[in-house]
Design a protein around this motif. Structure first.
Motif, PDB file in Angstrom:
ATOM      1  N   ASP A 166       0.901  -1.257   0.231  1.00 40.45           N
ATOM      2  CA  ASP A 166      -0.087   0.380  -0.016  1.00 40.45           C
ATOM      3  C   ASP A 166       1.164   1.413  -0.142  1.00 40.45           C
ATOM      4  O   ASP A 166       0.523   2.111  -0.017  1.00 40.45           O
ATOM      5  N   HIS A 167       2.239   0.984  -0.215  1.00 41.75           N
ATOM      6  CA  HIS A 167       3.182   1.929   0.502  1.00 41.75           C
ATOM      7  C   HIS A 167       4.578   1.779  -1.435  1.00 41.75           C
ATOM      8  O   HIS A 167       4.312   0.695  -0.850  1.00 41.75           O
ATOM      9  N   VAL A 168       5.212   3.116  -1.722  1.00 41.79           N
ATOM     10  CA  VAL A 168       6.010   2.757  -3.027  1.00 41.79           C
ATOM     11  C   VAL A 168       6.676   3.963  -2.661  1.00 41.79           C
ATOM     12  O   VAL A 168       6.580   5.159  -2.813  1.00 41.79           O
ATOM     13  N   SER A 169       8.262   3.557  -2.367  1.00 43.81           N
ATOM     14  CA  SER A 169       9.150   4.765  -2.232  1.00 43.81           C
ATOM     15  C   SER A 169       9.927   4.621  -3.155  1.00 43.81           C
ATOM     16  O   SER A 169      10.338   3.531  -4.067  1.00 43.81           O
ATOM     17  N   ALA A 170      10.013   6.342  -4.692  1.00 47.83           N
ATOM     18  CA  ALA A 170      10.771   6.026  -5.395  1.00 47.83           C
ATOM     19  C   ALA A 170      11.939   7.136  -5.534  1.00 47.83           C
ATOM     20  O   ALA A 170      11.320   8.064  -5.207  1.00 47.83           O
ATOM     21  N   TYR A 171      13.057   6.744  -5.453  1.00 48.05           N
ATOM     22  CA  TYR A 171      14.320   7.086  -5.428  1.00 48.05           C
ATOM     23  C   TYR A 171      15.360   7.082  -6.507  1.00 48.05           C
ATOM     24  O   TYR A 171      15.643   6.348  -7.200  1.00 48.05           O
ATOM     25  N   ALA A 172      15.648   8.534  -6.993  1.00 51.25           N
ATOM     26  CA  ALA A 172      16.517   8.827  -8.305  1.00 51.25           C
ATOM     27  C   ALA A 172      18.021   8.369  -7.343  1.00 51.25           C
ATOM     28  O   ALA A 172      18.296   8.991  -6.211  1.00 51.25           O
ATOM     29  N   LEU A 173      18.993   7.645  -8.175  1.00 53.14           N
ATOM     30  CA  LEU A 173      20.370   7.247  -7.929  1.00 53.14           C
ATOM     31  C   LEU A 173      21.157   8.207  -7.439  1.00 53.14           C
ATOM     32  O   LEU A 173      20.801   9.213  -8.320  1.00 53.14           O
ATOM     33  N   ILE A 174      21.930   8.481  -6.500  1.00 51.85           N
ATOM     34  CA  ILE A 174      22.273   9.952  -5.968  1.00 51.85           C
ATOM     35  C   ILE A 174      24.120   9.175  -5.721  1.00 51.85           C
ATOM     36  O   ILE A 174      24.162   8.346  -5.077  1.00 51.85           O
ATOM     37  N   VAL A 175      24.905   9.820  -6.722  1.00 48.63           N
ATOM     38  CA  VAL A 175      25.992   8.744  -6.133  1.00 48.63           C
ATOM     39  C   VAL A 175      26.793   9.817  -5.335  1.00 48.63           C
ATOM     40  O   VAL A 175      27.323  10.951  -5.221  1.00 48.63           O
ATOM     41  N   GLU A 176      27.108   8.861  -4.398  1.00 48.26           N
ATOM     42  CA  GLU A 176      28.300  10.090  -2.848  1.00 48.26           C
ATOM     43  C   GLU A 176      29.494   9.960  -3.073  1.00 48.26           C
ATOM     44  O   GLU A 176      30.246   8.780  -3.734  1.00 48.26           O
ATOM     45  N   ASP A 177      30.286  10.769  -2.985  1.00 56.16           N
ATOM     46  CA  ASP A 177      31.981  10.452  -2.192  1.00 56.16           C
ATOM     47  C   ASP A 177      32.027   9.570  -1.873  1.00 56.16           C
ATOM     48  O   ASP A 177      31.640   9.681  -0.607  1.00 56.16           O
ATOM     49  N   GLY A 178      33.131   8.389  -1.416  1.00 61.48           N
ATOM     50  CA  GLY A 178      33.578   7.697  -0.868  1.00 61.48           C
ATOM     51  C   GLY A 178      32.930   6.450  -0.602  1.00 61.48           C
ATOM     52  O   GLY A 178      33.435   5.890   0.129  1.00 61.48           O
ATOM     53  N   THR A 179      31.794   6.311  -1.787  1.00 65.37           N
ATOM     54  CA  THR A 179      31.656   4.722  -1.987  1.00 65.37           C
ATOM     55  C   THR A 179      32.007   4.101  -3.062  1.00 65.37           C
ATOM     56  O   THR A 179      32.786   4.655  -4.154  1.00 65.37           O
ATOM     57  N   ARG A 180      32.047   2.574  -2.946  1.00 69.22           N
ATOM     58  CA  ARG A 180      32.430   2.105  -4.229  1.00 69.22           C
ATOM     59  C   ARG A 180      31.845   2.344  -5.785  1.00 69.22           C
ATOM     60  O   ARG A 180      32.541   2.374  -6.145  1.00 69.22           O
ATOM     61  N   MET A 181      30.527   2.999  -5.713  1.00 67.19           N
ATOM     62  CA  MET A 181      30.057   3.132  -6.934  1.00 67.19           C
ATOM     63  C   MET A 181      30.721   4.535  -7.277  1.00 67.19           C
ATOM     64  O   MET A 181      31.521   4.537  -8.394  1.00 67.19           O
ATOM     65  N   ALA A 182      31.010   5.283  -6.621  1.00 66.77           N
ATOM     66  CA  ALA A 182      32.053   6.588  -7.120  1.00 66.77           C
ATOM     67  C   ALA A 182      32.743   6.209  -7.909  1.00 66.77           C
ATOM     68  O   ALA A 182      33.445   6.726  -8.031  1.00 66.77           O
ATOM     69  N   SER A 183      33.600   5.607  -6.827  1.00 63.17           N
ATOM     70  CA  SER A 183      34.876   5.226  -7.609  1.00 63.17           C
ATOM     71  C   SER A 183      35.498   4.315  -9.030  1.00 63.17           C
ATOM     72  O   SER A 183      35.945   4.707 -10.057  1.00 63.17           O
ATOM     73  N   ARG A 184      33.754   3.686  -8.802  1.00 60.57           N
ATOM     74  CA  ARG A 184      33.705   2.757 -10.191  1.00 60.57           C
ATOM     75  C   ARG A 184      33.120   4.077 -11.392  1.00 60.57           C
ATOM     76  O   ARG A 184      34.037   3.942 -12.676  1.00 60.57           O
ATOM     77  N   MET A 185      32.748   4.884 -11.466  1.00 58.25           N
ATOM     78  CA  MET A 185      32.883   6.308 -11.719  1.00 58.25           C
ATOM     79  C   MET A 185      33.450   6.839 -12.631  1.00 58.25           C
ATOM     80  O   MET A 185      33.648   6.524 -13.939  1.00 58.25           O
ATOM     81  N   ARG A 186      34.169   6.552 -11.563  1.00 53.93           N
ATOM     82  CA  ARG A 186      35.488   7.943 -11.480  1.00 53.93           C
ATOM     83  C   ARG A 186      36.509   7.054 -12.963  1.00 53.93           C
ATOM     84  O   ARG A 186      37.353   7.631 -12.998  1.00 53.93           O
ATOM     85  N   ARG A 187      36.521   5.537 -11.895  1.00 55.47           N
ATOM     86  CA  ARG A 187      37.928   5.144 -12.937  1.00 55.47           C
ATOM     87  C   ARG A 187      36.593   4.742 -14.534  1.00 55.47           C
ATOM     88  O   ARG A 187      37.729   3.858 -15.550  1.00 55.47           O
TER      89      ARG A 187
END
Length: 400
Positions: A215-236
């Motif tokens: 009865d409830h859905v939350s939907a958020y755009a991906l935010i890439v935060e500094d210091g995360t593994r994903m941010a490192s992968r994007m920088r590379r």
């Protein structure tokens, strides 16, 4: 890992607050947040204040965590005296790495300290792979009424990019199990705009949440935060950065699919099947109520005073073992600070905000740009149109 906490004024060792802050505590509602900082693994996009077993080191015990939180609760009980607690929300991390009875003991402690309202909303977050039907039944027996499951996507490929552990079908299945266990309200969280996610992937995710009967859905755009593994992968260059245009397309797809399924938006990123399915805990945050945050790194707000606890579970446990408040620092918000924050939060709500609290010229321009509902504006309130929701941050800047 989460970033550093902000600077601020020292918190007294006993955690006491200025008398002016506690004079009307709970007059506009009172909530309790409980932070559980444990995770089995760290997701690549996550910068929350959470720790895996290898990151914790010595001195912080998951098995003793409920007792540690109850020590902070005793300080809280001596500091503020609300008439009742309207909502409790256990977040993380992965709260359901604790035993259901440990979570129940914390809830019982809140009830003994201040008293739960007869209709109190009691929520917990959970990762889909961390709960079983029996665990969910025990949670329900311990008084929890609402659960929020971190689904993120129904695509196996997207889940791998996000470093999620559960399978694509596990979150909807866990949602159905929660309903069968007697939970009154069940939420599924989605993340959209992950690199590699297609429009079909997101459409599949939306169908899955609708079919799960929540009865409830939350939907958020991906935010890439500094210091995360994903941010490192994007920088590379291993992953592309998220696209604002793609995120807008995904949001429009969510609005269409969820509206057709009987959901209505009530906050820019949240949809519910009827007003009673709204997350009351978050509504208290968004409308300026008081709340006490228990746990390492947790933030609190009472009567215009905001404070935050030390971040690491070891430091948190040590402070409490010494009989001291775990508060690291605090700030006293000015009247203008509170006005600006109130606008920032309420503009995002379907209920909107009275126009007389806003910059008139900015509101008029937003109306002319098609970002505000004309009928609501004529009635003296600012309410965002669909296009306005896509540009909510810009509207907020204009009307502040």
């Amino acid at each position: 890992m989460a970033g550093a906490l902000p600077d601020g004024d020292p918190v007294p060792l006993d955690g006491s607050l200025p008398p002016a802050a506690t004079a009307r505590v709970g007059a506009d509602g009172f909530a309790v947040y409980v932070h559980v900082p444990f995770c089995a693994t760290r997701c690549g996009y996550c910068d929350f204040n959470t720790y895996t077993a290898s990151e914790l080191g010595g001195g912080a015990s998951q098995a003793e965590y409920a007792d540690t939180v109850l020590r902070e609760l005793r300080i809280a009980q001596d500091t503020v005296h609300p008439a009742k607690v309207d909502t409790v929300f256990v977040g993380g991390g992965t709260p359901t790495l604790l035993g259901a009875d440990d979570l129940g003991r914390i809830l019982e402690g809140v009830d003994k300290a201040w008293g739960l309202a007869p209709d109190a909303e009691i929520s917990t977050e959970a990762n889909p792979e961390s709960v079983t039907p029996e665990y969910l039944r025990r949670l329900r027996r311990n008084g929890f009424t609402r659960i929020s499951l971190g689904m993120q996507s129904a695509s196996s490929a997207v889940l791998r990019i996000l470093d999620r552990r559960h399978t694509a079908g596990r979150a909807p299945q866990a949602a159905r199990e929660a309903r069968e266990a007697g939970f009154e309200h069940v939420n599924l969280d989605l993340i959209y705009g992950t690199p590699g996610e297609t429009a079909d992937d997101f459409a599949t995710s939306l169908r899955a949440v609708v079919d799960a009967g929540v009865d409830h859905v939350s939907a958020y755009a991906l935010i890439v935060e500094d210091g995360t593994r994903m941010a490192s992968r994007m920088r590379r260059g291993e992953l592309p950065y998220p696209s604002d245009d793609v995120a807008a397309d995904r949001y429009l797809a969510a609005e269409q699919a969820l509206t057709e399924a009987g959901f209505g938006w009530y906050e820019v990123s949240n949809w519910a099947r009827g007003d009673d399915a709204r997350c009351r805990h978050n509504m208290l945050y968004w409308t300026g109520a008081d709340w006490w945050g228990l746990g390492p790194g947790a933030h609190s707000h009472v009567g215009g005073v905001r404070w935050w606890n030390v971040k690491h579970p070891t430091a948190y446990a040590k402070r409490l073992a010494e009989g001291h408040s775990p508060g690291q620092a605090r700030e006293i918000l000015s009247a203008d600070d509170r006005r600006v924050e109130d606008i920032m939060l309420r503009v995002r709500l379907r209920d909107g905000i009275p126009l007389d609290r806003l910059d008139a010229a900015g509101a008029e321009q937003a109306l002319a740009d098609g970002l505000l509902e004309p009928a609501a504006y004529a009635a003296g309130r600012l309410v965002l149109t669909l296009r306005g929701r896509l540009l909510a941050d810009a509207v907020i800047r204009d009307v502040v």
